[in-house]
Motif scaffolding. Structure first.
Motif, PDB file in Angstrom:
ATOM      1  N   PRO A  84       0.813  -1.236   0.000  1.00 48.69           N
ATOM      2  CA  PRO A  84       0.000   0.000   0.000  1.00 48.69           C
ATOM      3  C   PRO A  84       0.837   1.272   0.000  1.00 48.69           C
ATOM      4  N   LEU A  85       1.976   1.247   0.683  1.00 46.84           N
ATOM      5  CA  LEU A  85       2.797   2.452   0.730  1.00 46.84           C
ATOM      6  C   LEU A  85       3.388   2.792  -0.636  1.00 46.84           C
ATOM      7  N   THR A  86       3.673   1.780  -1.438  1.00 47.86           N
ATOM      8  CA  THR A  86       4.223   2.013  -2.771  1.00 47.86           C
ATOM      9  C   THR A  86       3.149   2.477  -3.749  1.00 47.86           C
ATOM     10  N   LEU A  87       1.995   1.809  -3.741  1.00 47.02           N
ATOM     11  CA  LEU A  87       0.935   2.153  -4.685  1.00 47.02           C
ATOM     12  C   LEU A  87       0.362   3.552  -4.452  1.00 47.02           C
ATOM     13  N   SER A  88       0.386   4.009  -3.215  1.00 48.17           N
ATOM     14  CA  SER A  88      -0.196   5.319  -2.912  1.00 48.17           C
ATOM     15  C   SER A  88       0.603   6.474  -3.520  1.00 48.17           C
ATOM     16  N   SER A 115      -6.629   2.431  -4.471  1.00 42.18           N
ATOM     17  CA  SER A 115      -7.486   2.348  -3.292  1.00 42.18           C
ATOM     18  C   SER A 115      -8.178   0.995  -3.190  1.00 42.18           C
ATOM     19  N   MET A 116      -8.534   0.406  -4.327  1.00 45.85           N
ATOM     20  CA  MET A 116      -9.138  -0.930  -4.308  1.00 45.85           C
ATOM     21  C   MET A 116      -8.202  -1.947  -3.659  1.00 45.85           C
ATOM     22  N   ILE A 117      -6.911  -1.783  -3.906  1.00 43.71           N
ATOM     23  CA  ILE A 117      -5.943  -2.756  -3.398  1.00 43.71           C
ATOM     24  C   ILE A 117      -5.546  -2.460  -1.960  1.00 43.71           C
ATOM     25  N   CYS A 118      -5.409  -1.189  -1.628  1.00 43.92           N
ATOM     26  CA  CYS A 118      -4.764  -0.893  -0.345  1.00 43.92           C
ATOM     27  C   CYS A 118      -5.501   0.117   0.525  1.00 43.92           C
ATOM     28  N   GLU A 119      -6.760   0.428   0.248  1.00 44.19           N
ATOM     29  CA  GLU A 119      -7.511   1.340   1.106  1.00 44.19           C
ATOM     30  C   GLU A 119      -7.654   0.732   2.505  1.00 44.19           C
TER      31      GLU A 119
END
Length: 466
Positions: A84-88, A115-119
């Motif tokens: 999540p930290l990378t995708l954001s 957001s679908m992956i890491c919200e």
């Protein structure tokens, strides 16, 4: 000392990640409306697109958050935090470059997918990390401190948004997001040795490893041994429980993915946990509705802009810091988790009723101050839920709670976005611009009623799910 140091690194990571996300919130409404409906104070397209994004994000989170939480029990919190930290980073970089219509749509797509992956994944994994490090008696306060750190990041991000121009906001946010990912990878340590097979699910054991272990035991065990328990262990062969010799391999591959049965077993194993789940569902419905409605309501009714949104968020952020870092630790020993939770839910429902009938802008600011008593509701619900499961299932439990909240975020915009757009338009069946906020208050009231019925059970000493 090692545990304290690791928690400090976690708090810095959460602060940087939260700071990057909240820095752009006061400006995103203006950016959206300027890209979609230039020069207007009311834009149904912006409301519907925001609601659609929130619903799609919820669908992804329902699947991904429990999965990420479960995988973190196996592979460690640090490894799963990287995703999540990378995708954001990606959506922020797009708007840092340009905020024209085409770039806004590119941001919209990237933000939706990310957001679908890491919200909610960062918060879920951070809670599980804290639960690994902190004893049960101090867990509610530790969760409150984590929420306080989040509120501090919220305040700092909002202050930056208040004084920086929009173009620089997204650059600062992108840099902070990159810093969070780099800091986490360099300094954060795992909470446990993930190679320790004693914490791994039994079904993940390789058949060859079981056979080799049995051979060693048979060689070391005297032939005339009378230890019935050891003999019974040697005779029990999981590989013989199925005619299919590859069955254990198949189970191993899918055991890491939480099924509906796993979630239902978790909910059914503890009445208190299921009651917390109901509260999270309705409270998340209210929060999702607030996210879909409030800023557009304020824009249409009181002509709020970036600076007014930032001022309002500063009040909420400072209230959150005082609430979670000062007020909550003071009140917990006196009131206990249950009554403090009930107090927060009652004030939250009252706040929404007042917002829905606000007759002047000062009412909005005054109500924001009362979030002092609202913002510790989620840490308390998380703390109560965490005490109902064993140490090796904290990721699964927190992922389940986050998944329920994400499910509410699917439903919420489907209901509240059309409701908000209708009652802010000229086609409203009757004049009540804040009607959607009144409906949000009803959701919070249902969560409050459920909290009155809850009687916290003693925590389970071992794992709930076998």
């Amino acid at each position: 000392m090692e545990k304290i140091e690791s928690l400090r690194h976690l708090f810095v990571t959460v602060f940087l990640a939260t700071f990057s996300g909240h820095t752009v919130i006061p400006a995103i409404t203006d950016v959206t409306m300027e890209a979609l409906c230039p020069g207007k104070d009311e834009c149904s397209l912006a409301i519907y697109l925001s609601g659609f994004q929130q619903a799609v994000t919820g669908i992804g989170s329902v699947i991904m958050t429990p999965l990420i939480g479960n995988l973190s029990d196996i592979y460690g919190r640090k490894m799963l935090l990287t995703l999540p930290l990378t995708l954001s980073i990606l959506p922020l970089v797009v708007l840092a470059y340009s905020r024209t219509t085409n770039f806004f749509y590119a941001y919209y797509v990237l933000k939706t997918v990310a957001s679908m992956i890491c919200e909610g994944a960062v918060h879920c994994l951070a809670l599980a990390y804290v639960a690994d490090r902190v004893s049960e008696g101090k867990r509610a306060s530790a969760f409150g401190i984590l929420s306080g750190i989040t509120s501090a990041a919220f305040v700092c991000g909002t202050i930056v948004a208040r004084f920086l121009p929009t173009a620089q906001l997204f650059q600062v946010a992108a840099f902070s997001s990159m810093a969070a990912a780099a800091y986490m990878r360099i300094f954060l340590e795992e909470t446990r040795d993930i190679s320790d097979t004693s914490t791994q699910p039994l079904l993940e054991s390789e058949p060859d490893s079981i056979d080799n272990g049995k051979k060693v035991l048979q060689e070391e065990l005297p032939q005339n041994s009378s230890d019935a328990s050891i003999q019974s262990l040697l005779k029990s062969d999981p590989s013989n429980s199925s005619d299919d010799g590859n069955s254990s391999h198949k189970v191993r591959g899918f055991k890491k993915i939480p099924s509906i049965y796993d979630i239902m077993s978790l909910l059914g194993s503890s009445k208190t946990f299921s009651q917390v789940a109901v509260m999270v569902l309705f409270n998340s419905l209210a929060d999702g509705g607030l996210h879909a409605s409030l800023m557009y309501y304020l824009k249409a009714q009181f002509q709020f802009s970036k600076n007014q949104f930032a001022d309002l968020m500063l009040i909420v952020g400072f209230a959150g810091m005082v609430s979670q870092l000062i007020l909550m630790p003071m009140l917990l020993p006196v009131m206990g988790e249950e009554w403090l939770l009930r107090c927060g839910l009652l004030v939250a429902s009252t706040n929404m009723i007042l917002n829905s009938i606000a007759w002047d802008v000062w009412v909005i600011y005054a109500v924001a101050g009362f979030t002092l008593f609202v913002l510790f509701t989620y840490p308390l619900m998380r703390s109560i839920a965490s005490k109902q499961v064993g140490a090796s299932e904290q990721g699964k439990a927190q992922g389940c709670i986050s998944g329920i909240g994400s499910f509410a975020n699917i439903i919420s915009p489907l209901v509240f976005s059309p409701l908000t757009a209708t009652f802010l338009s000229d086609k409203a069946p009757f004049y009540f611009p804040g009607f959607s906020l009144l409906c949000i208050a009803i959701c919070t009231i249902i969560a409050f009623i459920q909290s009155l019925l809850m009687r916290a059970a003693p925590q389970t000493p071992g794992d709930i799910l076998a």
